[in-house]
Write an enzyme that holds these catalytic residues in place. Sequence first.
Site, PDB file in Angstrom:
ATOM      1  N   PRO A 123      -8.712  73.312 -58.445  1.00  0.00           N
ATOM      2  CG  PRO A 123      -8.595  75.040 -56.909  1.00  0.00           C
ATOM      3  CD  PRO A 123      -9.176  73.677 -57.109  1.00  0.00           C
ATOM      4  CD  GLU A 124      -5.663  71.428 -64.209  1.00  0.00           C
ATOM      5  OE1 GLU A 124      -4.540  71.172 -64.663  1.00  0.00           O
ATOM      6  OE2 GLU A 124      -6.713  71.162 -64.833  1.00  0.00           O
ATOM      7  CG  ASN A 150      -9.772  66.060 -66.255  1.00  0.00           C
ATOM      8  OD1 ASN A 150      -9.087  65.050 -66.430  1.00  0.00           O
ATOM      9  ND2 ASN A 150     -11.037  66.131 -66.618  1.00  0.00           N
ATOM     10  NE  ARG A 162     -11.445  64.715 -62.482  1.00  0.00           N
ATOM     11  CZ  ARG A 162     -10.548  65.616 -62.095  1.00  0.00           C
ATOM     12  NH1 ARG A 162      -9.621  65.284 -61.201  1.00  0.00           N
ATOM     13  NH2 ARG A 162     -10.576  66.844 -62.577  1.00  0.00           N
ATOM     14  CE  LYS A 210      -4.206  68.944 -59.350  1.00  0.00           C
ATOM     15  NZ  LYS A 210      -5.264  67.967 -59.674  1.00  0.00           N
TER      16      LYS A 210
END
Length: 330
Positions: A2-3, A227, A320, A52
């Site tokens: 989760p962002e 991301n 990533r 976060k």
Amino acid sequence: MPEGHSVHRIARQFASNFVGHRIQVSSPQGRFAEGASRIDGHVMTDARAVGKQMFLEFDNGLWLRIHLGIYGAWDFAGDISIDPTIAAANGRMGQTNQRGTAVDDDTVLDRAGENSLHSIGAPRRTRLRMAESEKVEDEITTFPPEPIGQVRVRLLSDTAVADLRGPTACEVLDPAEVDAVIAKLGPDPLLSDDQAAEDRFVTAVRKKPTSIALLLMDQNVVAGIGNVYRAELLFRARQNPHTPGKQVPEDTVRELWRDWGRLLRIGVETGQMMTMDDLDPEAYRKAMASREDRHWVYKREGLPCRVCGTHIVMELLGGRKLYWCPKDQA
């Protein structure tokens, strides 16, 4: 993972449905039994997100700190009501459970459930799973429902229950320990959108030789960016992701901060990481219903850039996936 927008939305749900209530705290799987006993039976007094991470305060002065990480998720069940600040931003909420369909002229449900808070609607007995990768909703017939899966911690009020599974971090902290955790995090525009926060971000970026793409994902530099937002922010700024932070023009760094604040607020209000601007009504509704229609570069590797037609590139950076346009962001 989760962002920031997702964690802020979850914190607001706790504020709406749990703050002010006496909470029974347990650990159905047993791994958090000792921590649960320290806050069991106390009134929840605050719920806040920083990037976060989420912090839940209890009337004995202790806090429950949660970092969902990649696999963490909350299951909410019971008489759940939508956070009024989100409802006000989106108009009428949750009049249908059908994802990908219009609720009214202003609200569209995402087919993948990214903005699943829409489908909570008026208070009713329902189960809602909240995480970036998995959202499930169904009606329940008994309250509280039996825990599903390996529930690390259960928070139960007289009207609602929240089950936490698979977090990266779940611990009880005193106020000094909470302050120490937050002090290590970069600024969060929803908490501090003043000049001092902007200057702190700019200073952190422009003193480092690390690439700007890695710096935006560093939670010690700026809180909440993951991301998706990383790729979209850099494209919107037409910034090469490999440029060292100290070589990025100051004006660009400042605009990245301000743009992050804009996109974060949109994410909190809509539940979706909408990163495209100036869409006509039909394109906007299409984008709100489908992730592939609302991002400039994220997960569009091999597809033509929406601006110049050059194929979007995907590469691994810091473990990533990084998406960018080699022409517009050259």
